[in-house]
Design a protein around this motif. Structure first.
Motif, PDB file in Angstrom:
ATOM      1  N   ASN A  27       3.726  26.703 -30.569  1.00  0.00           N
ATOM      2  CA  ASN A  27       4.376  25.877 -29.509  1.00  0.00           C
ATOM      3  C   ASN A  27       5.164  24.582 -30.099  1.00  0.00           C
ATOM      4  O   ASN A  27       5.244  24.398 -31.386  1.00  0.00           O
ATOM      5  CB  ASN A  27       3.464  25.140 -28.405  1.00  0.00           C
ATOM      6  N   ALA A  28       6.242  24.122 -29.183  1.00  0.00           N
ATOM      7  CA  ALA A  28       6.968  22.964 -29.414  1.00  0.00           C
ATOM      8  C   ALA A  28       6.290  21.776 -28.918  1.00  0.00           C
ATOM      9  O   ALA A  28       5.852  21.908 -27.858  1.00  0.00           O
ATOM     10  CB  ALA A  28       8.525  23.254 -28.941  1.00  0.00           C
ATOM     11  N   ALA A  29       6.322  20.777 -29.585  1.00  0.00           N
ATOM     12  CA  ALA A  29       5.431  19.512 -29.268  1.00  0.00           C
ATOM     13  C   ALA A  29       6.217  18.299 -29.654  1.00  0.00           C
ATOM     14  O   ALA A  29       6.801  18.009 -30.310  1.00  0.00           O
ATOM     15  CB  ALA A  29       4.053  19.663 -29.747  1.00  0.00           C
ATOM     16  N   GLY A  30       5.488  17.261 -28.943  1.00  0.00           N
ATOM     17  CA  GLY A  30       6.108  15.845 -29.108  1.00  0.00           C
ATOM     18  C   GLY A  30       5.318  15.242 -30.128  1.00  0.00           C
ATOM     19  O   GLY A  30       4.076  15.533 -29.890  1.00  0.00           O
ATOM     20  N   GLY A  31       5.657  14.757 -31.429  1.00  0.00           N
ATOM     21  CA  GLY A  31       4.525  14.102 -32.261  1.00  0.00           C
ATOM     22  C   GLY A  31       4.563  12.728 -31.901  1.00  0.00           C
ATOM     23  O   GLY A  31       5.327  11.952 -31.699  1.00  0.00           O
TER      24      GLY A  31
ATOM     25  N   THR B 123       8.240  17.140 -16.865  1.00  0.00           N
ATOM     26  CA  THR B 123       8.560  15.785 -17.644  1.00  0.00           C
ATOM     27  C   THR B 123       8.166  15.654 -19.157  1.00  0.00           C
ATOM     28  O   THR B 123       6.987  15.963 -19.413  1.00  0.00           O
ATOM     29  CB  THR B 123       8.325  14.644 -16.864  1.00  0.00           C
ATOM     30  N   PHE B 124       9.091  15.210 -19.937  1.00  0.00           N
ATOM     31  CA  PHE B 124       8.650  14.962 -21.030  1.00  0.00           C
ATOM     32  C   PHE B 124       7.867  13.649 -20.911  1.00  0.00           C
ATOM     33  O   PHE B 124       8.179  12.946 -19.576  1.00  0.00           O
ATOM     34  CB  PHE B 124       9.768  14.384 -22.170  1.00  0.00           C
ATOM     35  N   GLU B 125       7.188  12.766 -21.823  1.00  0.00           N
ATOM     36  CA  GLU B 125       6.337  11.721 -21.684  1.00  0.00           C
ATOM     37  C   GLU B 125       7.168  10.333 -21.465  1.00  0.00           C
ATOM     38  O   GLU B 125       8.192  10.415 -22.039  1.00  0.00           O
ATOM     39  CB  GLU B 125       5.392  11.478 -22.656  1.00  0.00           C
ATOM     40  N   THR B 126       6.686   9.693 -20.609  1.00  0.00           N
ATOM     41  CA  THR B 126       7.040   8.129 -20.730  1.00  0.00           C
ATOM     42  C   THR B 126       6.536   7.506 -21.797  1.00  0.00           C
ATOM     43  O   THR B 126       5.632   7.935 -22.489  1.00  0.00           O
ATOM     44  CB  THR B 126       6.687   7.145 -19.622  1.00  0.00           C
TER      45      THR B 126
ATOM     46  N   GLU C 141       3.064   7.070 -21.507  1.00  0.00           N
ATOM     47  CA  GLU C 141       2.096   8.392 -21.574  1.00  0.00           C
ATOM     48  C   GLU C 141       2.077   8.596 -23.073  1.00  0.00           C
ATOM     49  O   GLU C 141       0.947   8.773 -23.530  1.00  0.00           O
ATOM     50  CB  GLU C 141       2.886   9.097 -20.748  1.00  0.00           C
ATOM     51  N   TYR C 142       2.862   8.389 -23.751  1.00  0.00           N
ATOM     52  CA  TYR C 142       2.863   8.811 -25.490  1.00  0.00           C
ATOM     53  C   TYR C 142       1.897   7.924 -25.822  1.00  0.00           C
ATOM     54  O   TYR C 142       0.908   8.459 -26.679  1.00  0.00           O
ATOM     55  CB  TYR C 142       4.155   8.851 -26.190  1.00  0.00           C
ATOM     56  N   ARG C 143       2.002   6.616 -25.668  1.00  0.00           N
ATOM     57  CA  ARG C 143       1.120   5.645 -26.264  1.00  0.00           C
ATOM     58  C   ARG C 143      -0.349   6.102 -25.669  1.00  0.00           C
ATOM     59  O   ARG C 143      -1.346   5.889 -26.502  1.00  0.00           O
ATOM     60  CB  ARG C 143       1.366   4.203 -25.785  1.00  0.00           C
TER      61      ARG C 143
ATOM     62  N   THR D  60      -0.211  15.684 -31.215  1.00  0.00           N
ATOM     63  CA  THR D  60       1.077  16.202 -30.616  1.00  0.00           C
ATOM     64  C   THR D  60       0.874  16.224 -29.043  1.00  0.00           C
ATOM     65  O   THR D  60      -0.188  16.449 -28.770  1.00  0.00           O
ATOM     66  CB  THR D  60       1.520  17.349 -31.294  1.00  0.00           C
ATOM     67  N   VAL D  61       1.961  16.653 -28.374  1.00  0.00           N
ATOM     68  CA  VAL D  61       1.782  16.698 -26.914  1.00  0.00           C
ATOM     69  C   VAL D  61       2.834  17.688 -26.233  1.00  0.00           C
ATOM     70  O   VAL D  61       3.822  17.764 -26.947  1.00  0.00           O
ATOM     71  CB  VAL D  61       1.781  15.489 -26.061  1.00  0.00           C
ATOM     72  N   GLY D  62       2.356  18.883 -25.657  1.00  0.00           N
ATOM     73  CA  GLY D  62       3.064  19.721 -25.169  1.00  0.00           C
ATOM     74  C   GLY D  62       2.576  20.316 -23.933  1.00  0.00           C
ATOM     75  O   GLY D  62       1.653  19.920 -23.486  1.00  0.00           O
ATOM     76  N   MET D  63       3.611  21.437 -23.358  1.00  0.00           N
ATOM     77  CA  MET D  63       3.061  21.838 -21.981  1.00  0.00           C
ATOM     78  C   MET D  63       2.722  23.352 -21.969  1.00  0.00           C
ATOM     79  O   MET D  63       2.916  24.052 -20.927  1.00  0.00           O
ATOM     80  CB  MET D  63       4.575  22.030 -21.296  1.00  0.00           C
ATOM     81  N   SER D  64       2.086  23.635 -23.185  1.00  0.00           N
ATOM     82  CA  SER D  64       1.381  25.154 -23.225  1.00  0.00           C
ATOM     83  C   SER D  64       0.250  25.245 -23.768  1.00  0.00           C
ATOM     84  O   SER D  64      -0.670  24.185 -24.062  1.00  0.00           O
ATOM     85  CB  SER D  64       2.739  25.865 -23.665  1.00  0.00           C
TER      86      SER D  64
ATOM     87  N   VAL E 148       6.641  20.077 -34.521  1.00  0.00           N
ATOM     88  CA  VAL E 148       6.980  18.682 -34.096  1.00  0.00           C
ATOM     89  C   VAL E 148       8.553  18.739 -33.957  1.00  0.00           C
ATOM     90  O   VAL E 148       9.404  18.652 -34.440  1.00  0.00           O
ATOM     91  CB  VAL E 148       6.557  17.701 -34.897  1.00  0.00           C
ATOM     92  N   THR E 149       9.201  18.801 -32.585  1.00  0.00           N
ATOM     93  CA  THR E 149      10.409  18.677 -32.184  1.00  0.00           C
ATOM     94  C   THR E 149      10.984  17.425 -31.680  1.00  0.00           C
ATOM     95  O   THR E 149      12.092  17.129 -31.483  1.00  0.00           O
ATOM     96  CB  THR E 149      10.604  19.822 -31.009  1.00  0.00           C
ATOM     97  N   ASP E 150       9.917  16.447 -31.567  1.00  0.00           N
ATOM     98  CA  ASP E 150      10.731  14.837 -31.141  1.00  0.00           C
ATOM     99  C   ASP E 150       9.355  14.043 -31.324  1.00  0.00           C
ATOM    100  O   ASP E 150       8.327  14.663 -31.447  1.00  0.00           O
ATOM    101  CB  ASP E 150      11.177  15.078 -29.539  1.00  0.00           C
ATOM    102  N   LEU E 151       9.661  12.750 -31.277  1.00  0.00           N
ATOM    103  CA  LEU E 151       8.567  11.878 -31.512  1.00  0.00           C
ATOM    104  C   LEU E 151       8.756  10.898 -30.417  1.00  0.00           C
ATOM    105  O   LEU E 151       9.525  10.499 -29.900  1.00  0.00           O
ATOM    106  CB  LEU E 151       9.085  11.231 -32.937  1.00  0.00           C
TER     107      LEU E 151
HETATM  108  N1  HPA Z   1       6.302  16.413 -24.581  1.00  0.00           N
HETATM  109  C1  HPA Z   1       5.785  17.647 -23.979  1.00  0.00           C
HETATM  110  N2  HPA Z   1       6.333  18.747 -24.202  1.00  0.00           N
HETATM  111  C2  HPA Z   1       7.260  18.942 -25.418  1.00  0.00           C
HETATM  112  C3  HPA Z   1       7.665  17.645 -26.050  1.00  0.00           C
HETATM  113  C4  HPA Z   1       7.116  16.665 -25.724  1.00  0.00           C
HETATM  114  O1  HPA Z   1       7.620  15.632 -26.339  1.00  0.00           O
HETATM  115  N3  HPA Z   1       8.114  18.504 -26.861  1.00  0.00           N
HETATM  116  C5  HPA Z   1       8.537  19.649 -26.854  1.00  0.00           C
HETATM  117  N4  HPA Z   1       7.642  20.009 -26.004  1.00  0.00           N
END
Ligand code: HPA
Length: 271
Positions: free
Chosen positions: A110-114, A188-191, A194-196, A205-209, A230-233
């Motif tokens: 998956n792609a996820a926020g780090g 939505t990506f996290e506020t 929410e990340y905190r 990491t956080v993601g939608m799948s 990790v595609t974003d932080l």
């Molecule tokens: N949050 C949720 N899903 C994601 C993210 C994220 O930052 N990056 C990629 N998928």
């Protein structure tokens, strides 16, 4: 639902060219692995009885039978996300069909926020555990006879497969992170808050799948190996602005190492 799963499995069994015991969900960052599969037969999701149909940009929908190296595999090219409007039963339908077809090991990406401050964009994180934040549980409702009513989840991600990944990474000089994936409904990506929160709760990491498929796979006794790109932080003192395009770009950049790791994992894992 169980009848539908069995009917779909029977339909595929009549048509499939091999009996693979390994399956891959080709999530974001694994498109290139699809190119390395020598495809013996592929079925469009829309042609498979009872199968949901994938809609998201960047995801085609095909179930592929073929070989990766010398290994027979089944690959899902395109997965079903809860945020698209599918029910959890639909999101996890293919995993239930996989079980009926004899799949023993499932590879997911998956792609996820780090959120871990050690992580950088483009890192690969081996998922060692998850936190389920989806609003609907994939096992909600009458229990399927494939597993217990109250399934154990203490080792959702197979430790031997994590060790194998570490061995392969050491051999090939691939840098790997390890950590906990938080599964959320999106879209939505996290506020920043929410990340905190997810970081404070123990997420890396956080993601939608992924989490729904893994829960159902474990309920069926299928071993699981998962990787986040990790595609974003986001999180404490980290940038949080993010777009779908940036996620795709970062995932694409990580493709070569992701592909190398997954190919080796699949070829070397013992089943
Ligand atoms: N949050 C949720 N899903 C994601 C993210 C994220 O930052 N990056 C990629 N998928």
């Amino acid at each position: 639902m169980y009848e539908k799963i069995k009917a779909t499995a029977a339909w595929l069994r009549e048509r499939m060219p091999s009996s693979p015991s390994t399956a891959i969900v080709l999530g974001t960052g694994l498109g290139r692995l699809a190119e390395e599969i020598s495809v013996t037969q592929a079925f469009e999701y829309k042609d498979i009885p009872n199968f949901p149909v994938s809609t998201v940009e960047g995801h085609s929908g095909r179930l592929i039978f073929g070989k990766l190296g010398n290994k027979d595999i089944l690959a899902m090219q395109g997965r079903f996300h809860y945020y698209e409007g599918y029910s959890m039963k639909e999101v996890t339908f293919p995993v239930r069909v996989m079980y009926e077809l004899g799949i023993k090991t499932l590879f997911v990406s998956n792609a996820a926020g780090g959120m871990n401050p050690e992580f950088k964009i483009g890192d690969l994180m081996i998922i060692t555990d998850h936190i389920n934040f989806f609003p609907e549980h994939p096992l909600h409702g009458p229990n399927f006879p494939t597993g217990p009513r109250f399934p154990d989840m203490h080792e959702a991600y197979d430790k031997e497969l994590v060790c194998l990944a570490d061995t392969i990474a050491a051999e090939k000089g691939i840098k790997l992170q390890h950590g906990v994936y938080v599964g959320t409904q999106g879209p939505t990506f996290e506020t920043p808050a929410e990340y905190r929160m997810y970081r404070t709760l123990g997420g890396d990491t956080v993601g939608m799948s992924t989490v729904p498929e893994v829960i159902v796979a474990r309920h069926c006794g299928i071993r699981v190996f998962g990787v986040s790109v990790v595609t974003d932080l986001g999180g404490f003192d980290m940038p949080v602005e993010v777009s779908h395009e940036e996620v795709q770009e970062a995932a694409n950049k990580a493709q070569p190492i992701m592909t190398e790791l997954m190919r080796e994992m699949i070829v070397r894992c013992d089943n």
